[in-house]
Design a protein around this motif. Structure first.
Motif: not given
Length: 190
Positions: A48-49, A172-183
């Motif tokens: 993940a990182v 955008k993949p980075i948006l999905m990663i950020i949303i996943s991280a926040v969730l």
């Protein structure tokens, strides 16, 4: 000794892997687990990182795993090992024959490797999915559904489809990663 082992291990992975970083994940997983360098859960966190940080996933994973086992020098040795085969092969191909990819034997080789790469990626995805969503590492483990993981998955799928089909944009993949991280931070801290 660990530095040489990291270098040689990742040199081997880099030399026999085709299909980029995602094709290497299954080999990295098998090697790291068998050497006892990381647990399955730690490896999932490293993936993940590695996916969330800039750069190719295989290089990031080699760097993180090397660092966990041997600090800065360990990360250098593992990263050098995973990069060196590709660098040498590309250097040879670029300098020797620019028309090499047009040769029928090379095309046949690459077409033969593609199904293997796809199967490695799918196998890794299934293995990781069983661990993340159902807490299954082996067939003898108890089946346990991870509702937080499914919640994050469904929210991400919803956001993806909303952006793609309602807003008519490419998610955008980075948006999905950020949303996943926040969730993840919200759901797993509750």
């Amino acid at each position: 000794m660990i530095y040489l082992k990291l270098f040689l291990t990742f040199l081997e992975i880099g030399a026999v892997s085709f299909g980029g970083g995602y094709g290497m994940i299954s080999l990295i997983r098998e090697t790291v687990i068998s050497n006892g360098w990381l647990t399955e859960g730690e490896l999932l966190n490293f993936i993940a990182v590695s996916e969330s940080t800039p750069g190719p996933i295989a290089i990031n994973m080699a760097t993180f795993i090397g660092s966990s086992q041997g600090g800065f020098l360990g990360s250098f040795c593992a990263t050098l090992g995973v990069v060196l085969p590709s660098f040498v092969i590309i250097l040879i191909i670029a300098s020797v024959a620019s028309g090499l990819l047009k040769l029928s034997g090379v095309k046949a080789f690459l077409n033969g490797v593609k199904p293997c790469v796809v199967s490695l990626i799918i196998g890794t995805a299934v293995t990781m999915g069983l661990k993340v969503f159902f807490s299954l590492k082996t067939v003898n483990d108890n089946f346990k559904i991870s509702m937080p993981s499914f919640l994050i998955l469904f929210v991400i799928l919803g956001v993806h489809f909303f952006i793609k089909y309602v807003l008519k944009k490419k998610p955008k993949p980075i948006l999905m990663i950020i949303i996943s991280a926040v969730l993840g931070m919200i759901i797993y801290s509750i």
